[in-house]
Design a protein around this motif. Structure first.
Motif, PDB file in Angstrom:
ATOM      1  N   PHE A   1       0.839  -1.203   0.000  1.00 22.11           N
ATOM      2  CA  PHE A   1       0.000   0.000   0.000  1.00 22.11           C
ATOM      3  C   PHE A   1       0.876   1.257   0.000  1.00 22.11           C
ATOM      4  CE2 PHE A   1      -2.157   3.258   2.741  1.00 22.11           C
ATOM      5  CZ  PHE A   1      -3.053   3.707   1.777  1.00 22.11           C
ATOM      6  N   GLU A   2       1.883   1.263   0.860  1.00 27.47           N
ATOM      7  CA  GLU A   2       2.739   2.445   0.976  1.00 27.47           C
ATOM      8  C   GLU A   2       3.465   2.756  -0.340  1.00 27.47           C
ATOM      9  OE1 GLU A   2       3.745   2.295   5.765  1.00 27.47           O
ATOM     10  OE2 GLU A   2       5.063   1.240   4.388  1.00 27.47           O
ATOM     11  N   ARG A   3       3.764   1.708  -1.106  1.00 29.19           N
ATOM     12  CA  ARG A   3       4.445   1.910  -2.391  1.00 29.19           C
ATOM     13  C   ARG A   3       3.606   2.729  -3.365  1.00 29.19           C
ATOM     14  NH1 ARG A   3       8.968  -0.858  -3.462  1.00 29.19           N
ATOM     15  NH2 ARG A   3       9.662  -2.225  -1.772  1.00 29.19           N
ATOM     16  N   THR A   4       2.303   2.765  -3.129  1.00 29.92           N
ATOM     17  CA  THR A   4       1.430   3.506  -4.057  1.00 29.92           C
ATOM     18  C   THR A   4       1.308   4.988  -3.676  1.00 29.92           C
ATOM     19  OG1 THR A   4      -0.609   3.125  -2.778  1.00 29.92           O
ATOM     20  CG2 THR A   4       0.037   1.418  -4.358  1.00 29.92           C
ATOM     21  N   LEU A   5       1.900   5.379  -2.539  1.00 33.38           N
ATOM     22  CA  LEU A   5       1.673   6.733  -2.028  1.00 33.38           C
ATOM     23  C   LEU A   5       2.699   7.726  -2.587  1.00 33.38           C
ATOM     24  CD1 LEU A   5       0.849   5.764   1.665  1.00 33.38           C
ATOM     25  CD2 LEU A   5      -0.756   6.277  -0.182  1.00 33.38           C
ATOM     26  N   VAL A   6       2.631   7.925  -3.868  1.00 41.41           N
ATOM     27  CA  VAL A   6       3.550   8.823  -4.568  1.00 41.41           C
ATOM     28  C   VAL A   6       2.752  10.062  -4.987  1.00 41.41           C
ATOM     29  CG1 VAL A   6       5.014   9.040  -6.611  1.00 41.41           C
ATOM     30  CG2 VAL A   6       4.991   6.910  -5.311  1.00 41.41           C
ATOM     31  N   THR A   7       3.372  11.233  -4.839  1.00 39.77           N
ATOM     32  CA  THR A   7       2.616  12.476  -5.047  1.00 39.77           C
ATOM     33  C   THR A   7       3.281  13.404  -6.062  1.00 39.77           C
ATOM     34  OG1 THR A   7       3.744  13.763  -3.320  1.00 39.77           O
ATOM     35  CG2 THR A   7       1.952  12.353  -2.594  1.00 39.77           C
ATOM     36  N   PRO A   8       2.975  13.237  -7.332  1.00 41.67           N
ATOM     37  CA  PRO A   8       3.532  14.139  -8.352  1.00 41.67           C
ATOM     38  C   PRO A   8       3.054  15.583  -8.140  1.00 41.67           C
ATOM     39  CG  PRO A   8       1.961  12.574  -9.329  1.00 41.67           C
ATOM     40  CD  PRO A   8       2.091  12.221  -7.893  1.00 41.67           C
ATOM     41  N   SER A   9       3.936  16.514  -8.465  1.00 41.47           N
ATOM     42  CA  SER A   9       3.649  17.925  -8.213  1.00 41.47           C
ATOM     43  C   SER A   9       3.880  18.759  -9.477  1.00 41.47           C
ATOM     44  CB  SER A   9       4.573  18.432  -7.111  1.00 41.47           C
ATOM     45  OG  SER A   9       5.910  18.425  -7.593  1.00 41.47           O
ATOM     46  N   ARG A  10       3.634  20.047  -9.356  1.00 37.36           N
ATOM     47  CA  ARG A  10       3.916  20.950 -10.475  1.00 37.36           C
ATOM     48  C   ARG A  10       5.389  20.944 -10.839  1.00 37.36           C
ATOM     49  NH1 ARG A  10       3.488  26.006  -9.395  1.00 37.36           N
ATOM     50  NH2 ARG A  10       2.975  25.824  -7.185  1.00 37.36           N
ATOM     51  N   PHE A  11       6.242  20.693  -9.859  1.00 38.59           N
ATOM     52  CA  PHE A  11       7.674  20.636 -10.142  1.00 38.59           C
ATOM     53  C   PHE A  11       7.990  19.509 -11.122  1.00 38.59           C
ATOM     54  CE2 PHE A  11      12.008  19.118  -8.706  1.00 38.59           C
ATOM     55  CZ  PHE A  11      12.714  20.118  -9.354  1.00 38.59           C
ATOM     56  N   ASP A  12       7.264  18.403 -10.984  1.00 36.36           N
ATOM     57  CA  ASP A  12       7.475  17.298 -11.928  1.00 36.36           C
ATOM     58  C   ASP A  12       7.048  17.697 -13.332  1.00 36.36           C
ATOM     59  OD1 ASP A  12       8.370  15.018 -10.096  1.00 36.36           O
ATOM     60  OD2 ASP A  12       6.601  15.783  -9.080  1.00 36.36           O
ATOM     61  N   ASP A  13       5.938  18.448 -13.405  1.00 37.80           N
ATOM     62  CA  ASP A  13       5.515  18.943 -14.722  1.00 37.80           C
ATOM     63  C   ASP A  13       6.630  19.780 -15.344  1.00 37.80           C
ATOM     64  OD1 ASP A  13       3.099  17.735 -14.245  1.00 37.80           O
ATOM     65  OD2 ASP A  13       2.099  19.576 -13.566  1.00 37.80           O
ATOM     66  N   PHE A  14       7.240  20.631 -14.530  1.00 34.49           N
ATOM     67  CA  PHE A  14       8.361  21.451 -15.008  1.00 34.49           C
ATOM     68  C   PHE A  14       9.487  20.549 -15.511  1.00 34.49           C
ATOM     69  CE2 PHE A  14      12.423  23.626 -14.164  1.00 34.49           C
ATOM     70  CZ  PHE A  14      12.246  24.778 -14.919  1.00 34.49           C
ATOM     71  N   LEU A  15       9.831  19.562 -14.725  1.00 36.01           N
ATOM     72  CA  LEU A  15      10.910  18.656 -15.116  1.00 36.01           C
ATOM     73  C   LEU A  15      10.592  17.916 -16.413  1.00 36.01           C
ATOM     74  CD1 LEU A  15      11.929  17.093 -11.664  1.00 36.01           C
ATOM     75  CD2 LEU A  15      13.222  18.785 -12.991  1.00 36.01           C
ATOM     76  N   HIS A  16       9.280  17.687 -16.625  1.00 34.91           N
ATOM     77  CA  HIS A  16       8.879  17.008 -17.863  1.00 34.91           C
ATOM     78  C   HIS A  16       8.789  17.983 -19.042  1.00 34.91           C
ATOM     79  CE1 HIS A  16       8.330  13.038 -16.246  1.00 34.91           C
ATOM     80  NE2 HIS A  16       7.582  13.489 -15.258  1.00 34.91           N
ATOM     81  N   GLY A  17       9.176  19.243 -18.811  1.00 36.06           N
ATOM     82  CA  GLY A  17       9.261  20.171 -19.944  1.00 36.06           C
ATOM     83  C   GLY A  17       8.179  21.236 -20.001  1.00 36.06           C
ATOM     84  N   ASP A  18       7.233  21.205 -19.075  1.00 35.21           N
ATOM     85  CA  ASP A  18       6.227  22.274 -19.053  1.00 35.21           C
ATOM     86  C   ASP A  18       6.817  23.467 -18.296  1.00 35.21           C
ATOM     87  OD1 ASP A  18       4.170  24.014 -18.687  1.00 35.21           O
ATOM     88  OD2 ASP A  18       2.825  22.590 -17.695  1.00 35.21           O
ATOM     89  N   LEU A  19       7.446  24.348 -19.057  1.00 36.17           N
ATOM     90  CA  LEU A  19       8.230  25.426 -18.436  1.00 36.17           C
ATOM     91  C   LEU A  19       7.360  26.423 -17.679  1.00 36.17           C
ATOM     92  CD1 LEU A  19      10.833  26.029 -21.301  1.00 36.17           C
ATOM     93  CD2 LEU A  19      11.128  24.700 -19.197  1.00 36.17           C
ATOM     94  N   ASN A  20       6.057  26.427 -17.964  1.00 40.62           N
ATOM     95  CA  ASN A  20       5.158  27.342 -17.255  1.00 40.62           C
ATOM     96  C   ASN A  20       4.526  26.727 -16.007  1.00 40.62           C
ATOM     97  OD1 ASN A  20       5.535  29.479 -19.093  1.00 40.62           O
ATOM     98  ND2 ASN A  20       4.193  28.390 -20.548  1.00 40.62           N
ATOM     99  N   ALA A  21       4.925  25.520 -15.690  1.00 40.09           N
ATOM    100  CA  ALA A  21       4.325  24.841 -14.524  1.00 40.09           C
ATOM    101  C   ALA A  21       4.740  25.513 -13.215  1.00 40.09           C
ATOM    102  CB  ALA A  21       4.716  23.369 -14.508  1.00 40.09           C
ATOM    103  N   LEU A  22       5.898  26.176 -13.224  1.00 37.93           N
ATOM    104  CA  LEU A  22       6.343  26.924 -12.031  1.00 37.93           C
ATOM    105  C   LEU A  22       6.212  28.417 -12.293  1.00 37.93           C
ATOM    106  CD1 LEU A  22       9.604  24.992 -10.981  1.00 37.93           C
ATOM    107  CD2 LEU A  22       7.256  24.634 -10.171  1.00 37.93           C
TER     108      LEU A  22
END
Lengths: 343, 343
Positions: A189-210
């Motif tokens: 169960f704990e392995r599923t508790l991952v929390t993507p954020s706007r910072f991840d969007d930025f890292l994925h190339g969405d430069l306006n996410a931050l």
């Protein structure tokens, strides 16, 4: 017309300059060793899964029940979620963890967040545990935490036919429900508790996410060297030299010295704004103060109030989306269920 | 052909006889004063709503957060849900409630279930509270429970902008967030915690909703006189003469004597199989034993082991469907939020 065109060109140059800066920042961040939570569900699953204890829907559902199950504790009152509250950033918001009989953690250790704990390379502040399956066995048994001997935990769980059925359904009819399997299932169960954020969007190339202010903070975060320990996907989670033991102004509180080599597990910075108080002994409540203290103690530099504030602005962008968790209805105790014991 | 036809007729007579018995039983149950949870959502809303504090979706969502909010307690560790756990029949599964600093309830009182508590005519074991809005103020402040003075609760809640916004959204921009309003909002959430069961389906005319064994138990339940106190929609929830104080074999434990007239709030029997241990001081763990004890103590009759077992079979049909509750993500503490206090 000519004037307008010039203004337009200037604006265009401005935008391009910004974008170029952002691209540069993104490149710098990636080179610093920070990585994103994968966007693809398949990639994410590969990241958090353990082939020795693969994630399945049935294990997750059962693990969730066990995570919220106070009868895993001696008293019947304390569950994993008591100190790692999924509604409070996966932690408890108090300085030192409080457990069985209102006992504070003997080393005044602060409860780390369960969110993204799967991304840690090791578990516990002193890194003594290699993975969540192993970690989950600790607090259940620890006297100042849930205080339940293994045999009691197994007797409680196996006394409830609903749990037995769910274990069979998750692991097959011949399953042997032992303490390790109970902890393993919580870990799934704990392995599923991952929390993507706007910072991840930025890292994925969405430069306006931050926002520009968050980018400024991020730039400082890298330049000041915070990233030297807070890196990889978790922005933390690896063992690092523990200067805190020597120089930290509250070092005497609890007396924790890290592992035998003076190393400590760097906490993840994901959801950090939700998990005050800070440091292993929870002595600092302000995130801005924590940033300054880390600068002087770990990096040997001075981080100004203004810089610290900017870094905090970035850190807040690490607050992620939490998985929706439906509160579990737990199985009914039976006459065979060992009774709660408050002593 | 003739033989087959005779067999068929006999079978038919059999079925009819059963149905007639069931109709008779249903009539008897209704005449005894037991009522069903309404099937129509509108009727149900009318039943549980309070015109002085009407239910709205926003209040329910906010009330749910406050219900799960440990920062309403002095320590920051105990929420309403700690003792009234929605995953454990709305109670805690221990004999006497345990609160701040691991203090047991001074009168060794057992935590009643929050499920269907809106159906109680009065609240608390001694009935001193007229409704949930009033009741919710008690445990938050009580020293051996959440131990938080009103001012602390208000200071904590109003220190978090997310809560302030939600109160504005629920009550209007000019809302004054005081202790009463916080308790009122929790009560609105609690008003929604009603759990219809197969027994209600039976009461609504679905004669096959109960098994023959459950019907037999129900019949005994009415005939033995259990229904004289456990009646109305809650199968309990009214003040009744408290013979337990005099004759109950564990009466000395905690010394509770009911209200000033020796009356006590009859607990609801809905979800009773989920809320062991039983009685005001939680001294009896077996539901069958509790039924026998009630027979001798309250009704002055002997209920045999066999009869008690049959009644328990019926009581288990009172286990209802719980509303699905998504675990709330709570607002983030701020520098203004008063710190947890373990002392």
């Amino acid at each position: 017309m000519k004037t307008a065109s010039v203004v337009l060109s200037l604006a265009f140059v401005g935008v391009s300059a910004f974008a170029a800066n952002d691209m540069q920042l993104l490149k710098k961040v990636k080179e610093s060793g920070i990585k994103a939570i994968p966007q693809s569900q398949l990639e994410l699953l590969k990241l958090v899964d353990d082939p020795n204890n693969p994630i399945t829907e049935k294990k997750v559902e059962l693990g969730k029940k066990l995570y919220f199950e106070p009868r895993l504790s001696k008293s019947g009152l304390i569950s994993c979620n008591t100190c790692h509250n999924l509604g409070m950033g996966g932690a408890d918001g108090v300085a030192a963890a409080i457990g069985h009989k209102w006992t504070a953690n003997p080393a005044h250790l602060n409860s780390p967040t369960v969110y993204n704990s799967v991304l840690n390379k090791v578990q516990f502040w002193d890194g003594r545990s290699p993975h969540l399956e192993d970690q989950a066995q600790g607090p259940i048994q620890a006297g100042p935490e849930m205080a339940a001997p293994k045999e009691l935990v197994v007797a409680r769980v196996t006394s409830m036919p609903e749990y037995v059925e769910e274990f069979k359904s998750a692991y097959g009819d011949k399953v042997k429900i032992d303490f390790k399997l109970i902890a393993d299932t919580i870990a799934v169960f704990e392995r599923t508790l991952v929390t993507p954020s706007r910072f991840d969007d930025f890292l994925h190339g969405d430069l306006n996410a931050l926002t520009p202010a968050e980018k400024e903070g991020l730039n400082l975060f890298v330049d000041k060297g915070c990233v030297s320990c807070h890196n990889d996907i978790g922005l933390g989670g690896t063992m690092q030299p523990f200067q805190v033991a020597k120089k930290y102004k509250f070092a005497s509180l609890g007396g924790f010295q890290g592992d035998k080599n003076g190393m400590v597990k760097t906490p993840t910075l994901r959801n950090i704004e939700e998990t005050a108080p800070y440091f292993h002994n929870g002595a600092i409540w302000s995130l801005a103060d924590a940033v300054k203290e880390m600068g002087s103690v770990q990096l040997g530099i001075n981080i100004s109030d203004k810089e610290s504030k900017k870094i905090v602005t970035f850190l807040k962008a690490l607050t992620g989306d939490k998985p929706e968790v439906s509160y579990p209805i737990l199985p009914v105790s039976t006459p065979k269920t060992p009774k709660p014991d408050m002593n």
